[in-house]
Design a protein around this motif. Structure first.
Motif, short mmCIF file in Angstrom:
data_model
loop_
_atom_site.label_atom_id
_atom_site.label_comp_id
_atom_site.label_asym_id
_atom_site.label_seq_id
_atom_site.Cartn_x
_atom_site.Cartn_y
_atom_site.Cartn_z
N PHE A 201 26.78 40.66 38.37
CA PHE A 201 25.90 40.68 39.52
C PHE A 201 24.61 39.90 39.28
O PHE A 201 24.03 39.34 40.22
CB PHE A 201 25.60 42.12 39.95
CG PHE A 201 26.76 42.75 40.66
CD1 PHE A 201 27.13 42.36 41.92
CD2 PHE A 201 27.50 43.75 40.04
CE1 PHE A 201 28.21 42.92 42.58
CE2 PHE A 201 28.58 44.32 40.68
CZ PHE A 201 28.94 43.92 41.96
N ALA A 202 24.16 39.82 38.04
CA ALA A 202 22.97 39.01 37.75
C ALA A 202 23.26 37.54 37.99
O ALA A 202 22.44 36.81 38.57
CB ALA A 202 22.53 39.24 36.32
N THR A 203 24.44 37.08 37.56
CA THR A 203 24.79 35.68 37.81
C THR A 203 25.03 35.42 39.28
O THR A 203 24.69 34.34 39.81
CB THR A 203 26.04 35.27 36.99
OG1 THR A 203 27.09 36.16 37.29
CG2 THR A 203 25.74 35.30 35.51
N LYS A 204 25.60 36.38 39.98
CA LYS A 204 25.85 36.23 41.41
C LYS A 204 24.52 36.11 42.17
O LYS A 204 24.39 35.26 43.05
CB LYS A 204 26.64 37.44 41.92
CG LYS A 204 27.06 37.35 43.35
CD LYS A 204 27.92 38.55 43.73
CE LYS A 204 28.27 38.52 45.19
NZ LYS A 204 29.08 39.68 45.58
N ILE A 205 23.54 36.92 41.82
CA ILE A 205 22.24 36.87 42.47
C ILE A 205 21.51 35.58 42.10
O ILE A 205 20.85 34.97 42.92
CB ILE A 205 21.41 38.12 42.10
CG1 ILE A 205 21.99 39.34 42.79
CG2 ILE A 205 19.95 37.94 42.49
CD1 ILE A 205 21.36 40.64 42.38
N LYS B 269 22.87 32.70 41.45
CA LYS B 269 23.48 31.61 42.19
C LYS B 269 22.99 31.58 43.65
O LYS B 269 22.88 30.52 44.25
CB LYS B 269 25.01 31.73 42.18
CG LYS B 269 25.61 31.37 40.85
CD LYS B 269 27.12 31.50 40.88
CE LYS B 269 27.72 31.21 39.53
NZ LYS B 269 29.19 31.39 39.53
N GLN B 270 22.70 32.74 44.21
CA GLN B 270 22.21 32.81 45.58
C GLN B 270 20.73 32.47 45.68
O GLN B 270 20.21 32.26 46.76
CB GLN B 270 22.46 34.18 46.17
CG GLN B 270 23.91 34.49 46.38
CD GLN B 270 24.11 35.90 46.95
OE1 GLN B 270 23.15 36.66 47.09
NE2 GLN B 270 25.35 36.25 47.24
N LYS B 271 20.04 32.47 44.54
CA LYS B 271 18.60 32.15 44.46
C LYS B 271 17.78 33.05 45.37
O LYS B 271 17.00 32.60 46.20
CB LYS B 271 18.35 30.69 44.78
CG LYS B 271 18.98 29.76 43.77
CD LYS B 271 18.68 28.32 44.08
CE LYS B 271 19.37 27.43 43.06
NZ LYS B 271 19.18 26.01 43.34
N ILE B 272 17.98 34.34 45.20
CA ILE B 272 17.23 35.32 45.99
C ILE B 272 15.88 35.54 45.34
O ILE B 272 15.73 35.65 44.19
CB ILE B 272 18.01 36.64 46.13
CG1 ILE B 272 19.24 36.40 46.94
CG2 ILE B 272 17.15 37.71 46.74
CD1 ILE B 272 20.13 37.61 47.10
#
Length: 71
Positions: A62-66, A68-71
């Motif tokens: 989930f850290a990599t997913k977030i 990638k979304q640049k939140i």
């Protein structure tokens, strides 16, 4: 006023949690009272290492997913 409300709310939750007990103490003296095997082990004890590894994998995923979304 906001500080007082936060303090009152925090104190309420602290005392509410302090009064709730997950299990009752049946023998506060500490003796087993017999020759039985004692309290059974919790079934989750067998999987602590596996659950810890899965938790770390979820955190990384989930850290990599977030990221990638640049939140």
């Amino acid at each position: 006023m906001k500080t007082i409300n936060k303090l009152v709310t925090s104190a309420f939750f602290f005392f509410a949690v302090a009064l709730v007990s997950a299990q009752t103490v049946t023998n506060p003296g500490g003796g087993a009272g017999g020759t039985g095997p004692g309290a059974p082990a919790s079934p989750i004890d067998m999987y602590v290492y596996a659950l810890s590894a899965i938790a770390v994998l979820f955190i990384v995923f989930f850290a990599t997913k977030i990221k990638k979304q640049k939140i």
